[in-house]
Design a protein around this motif. Structure first.
Motif, short mmCIF file in Angstrom:
data_model
loop_
_atom_site.label_atom_id
_atom_site.label_comp_id
_atom_site.label_asym_id
_atom_site.label_seq_id
_atom_site.Cartn_x
_atom_site.Cartn_y
_atom_site.Cartn_z
N GLY A 160 45.68 31.90 36.47
CA GLY A 160 47.01 31.35 36.74
C GLY A 160 47.64 32.15 37.87
O GLY A 160 46.97 32.95 38.53
N ARG A 161 48.93 31.98 38.09
CA ARG A 161 49.59 32.70 39.17
C ARG A 161 49.49 34.21 39.00
O ARG A 161 49.24 34.95 39.95
CB ARG A 161 51.05 32.27 39.29
N PHE A 162 49.69 34.66 37.76
CA PHE A 162 49.63 36.10 37.48
C PHE A 162 48.21 36.63 37.67
O PHE A 162 47.99 37.63 38.35
CB PHE A 162 50.11 36.36 36.05
N PHE A 184 45.65 35.30 39.31
CA PHE A 184 45.16 35.18 40.69
C PHE A 184 45.75 36.28 41.56
O PHE A 184 45.03 36.93 42.34
CB PHE A 184 45.51 33.81 41.26
N ALA A 185 47.06 36.50 41.44
CA ALA A 185 47.71 37.55 42.23
C ALA A 185 47.14 38.93 41.89
O ALA A 185 46.95 39.78 42.78
CB ALA A 185 49.21 37.52 41.99
N GLU A 235 43.58 39.15 43.38
CA GLU A 235 43.68 39.25 44.84
C GLU A 235 44.12 40.65 45.26
O GLU A 235 43.56 41.24 46.19
CB GLU A 235 44.67 38.21 45.35
N LYS A 239 39.98 26.94 41.27
CA LYS A 239 40.59 28.27 41.32
C LYS A 239 39.54 29.35 41.55
O LYS A 239 39.77 30.31 42.29
CB LYS A 239 41.36 28.54 40.02
N GLN A 266 38.54 29.47 45.13
CA GLN A 266 39.56 30.09 45.97
C GLN A 266 39.48 31.61 45.99
O GLN A 266 39.91 32.24 46.96
CB GLN A 266 40.96 29.66 45.50
N CYS A 318 44.69 37.13 31.02
CA CYS A 318 45.89 36.53 31.65
C CYS A 318 46.10 35.10 31.17
O CYS A 318 46.29 34.18 31.96
CB CYS A 318 45.75 36.57 33.17
N GLU A 323 57.04 38.03 33.13
CA GLU A 323 58.31 37.36 33.42
C GLU A 323 59.49 38.23 33.00
O GLU A 323 60.48 38.36 33.73
CB GLU A 323 58.36 36.01 32.71
#
Length: 225
Positions: A16-18, A20-21, A24, A42, A45, A78, A125
């Motif tokens: 997810g966004r968390f 993947f970040a 990365e 995903k 990517q 995650c 969050e």
């Protein structure tokens, strides 16, 4: 997959966004990362950053072992949104003997369960909301990180109240019981801070200590004390 490979530094389950970040950032820092997700797009990517990125249809123990997750020194789960999958996956990873398992949680109830089965828990969050709130209500605190208990790390912008003093003269350890861990001055950051270093307006000072003591120092900088 990686069943017989030697230890990998980090394993990340869920892109997810968390996730993947996180993957990365770790890969950009030169860390070896193993990434698992059920979404092929995903995974594609992230493959330009790591060769160890695999599509998995399930997160049962057999599939995780086949992917080589047991070879990781630290695994971050995650999958905060699907609570049952998050808990079962975390339990599977822990049972495989991974030295350090960190799990994302979206509620404190979920976090308590994850802690009870042996995982470290992060609340992305909530943590970001706290950091943003601290920045919004303070004119001097640029950023802060809440540690365990009542301890925090904070980055503060120095004002004329302390400008011209050396680190020794400022004596933050004695006056506020906080310790300097880094200083950014004229765009250059250093952790090698000598007692004769002169502090200037707009320097950025990173300190660690109790939140209440950091708050007192921040109030001094803004003229409230």
């Amino acid at each position: 997959m990686l069943q017989h490979k030697s230890t990998i530094e980090f394993g990340i389950i869920g892109l997810g966004r968390f996730g993947f970040a996180l993957a990365e950032t770790l890969a950009d820092a030169g860390k070896e990362v193993l990434v698992l997700d059920n979404n092929e797009n995903k995974v594609k990517q992230i493959r330009h950053l790591t060769d160890n990125a695999f599509v998995v249809g399930a997160l049962d123990k057999e599939t995780l072992e086949d992917a080589g997750i047991q070879n990781c020194g630290t695994v971050i789960v995650c999958i905060g949104e699907k609570i049952d999958v998050s808990i079962l996956t975390t339990l599977n990873v822990i049972s495989m003997g991974v030295p350090r398992v960190i799990a994302k949680a979206i509620s404190y109830e979920q976090g308590r369960v994850l802690e009870k089965i042996g995982a470290e828990v992060v609340y992305p969050e909530s943590d970001m909301a706290i950091r943003l709130a601290n920045r919004l209500v303070s004119t001097s605190i640029l950023d802060s990180i809440e540690l365990t208990g009542d301890i925090a790390i904070a980055e503060l912008k120095l004002t004329h109240k302390i400008a011209g003093q050396t680190v020794l003269q400022a004596n933050l350890r004695k006056k506020y019981n906080i310790n300097i861990i880094a200083l950014e001055q004229e765009g250059v950051t250093t952790t090698d801070i000598t007692p004769d270093k002169v502090l200037m307006v707009d320097d950025k000072l990173v300190v660690v200590g109790k939140r209440i003591n950091i708050k007192k120092f921040e109030e001094f900088l803004t003229g409230l004390r």
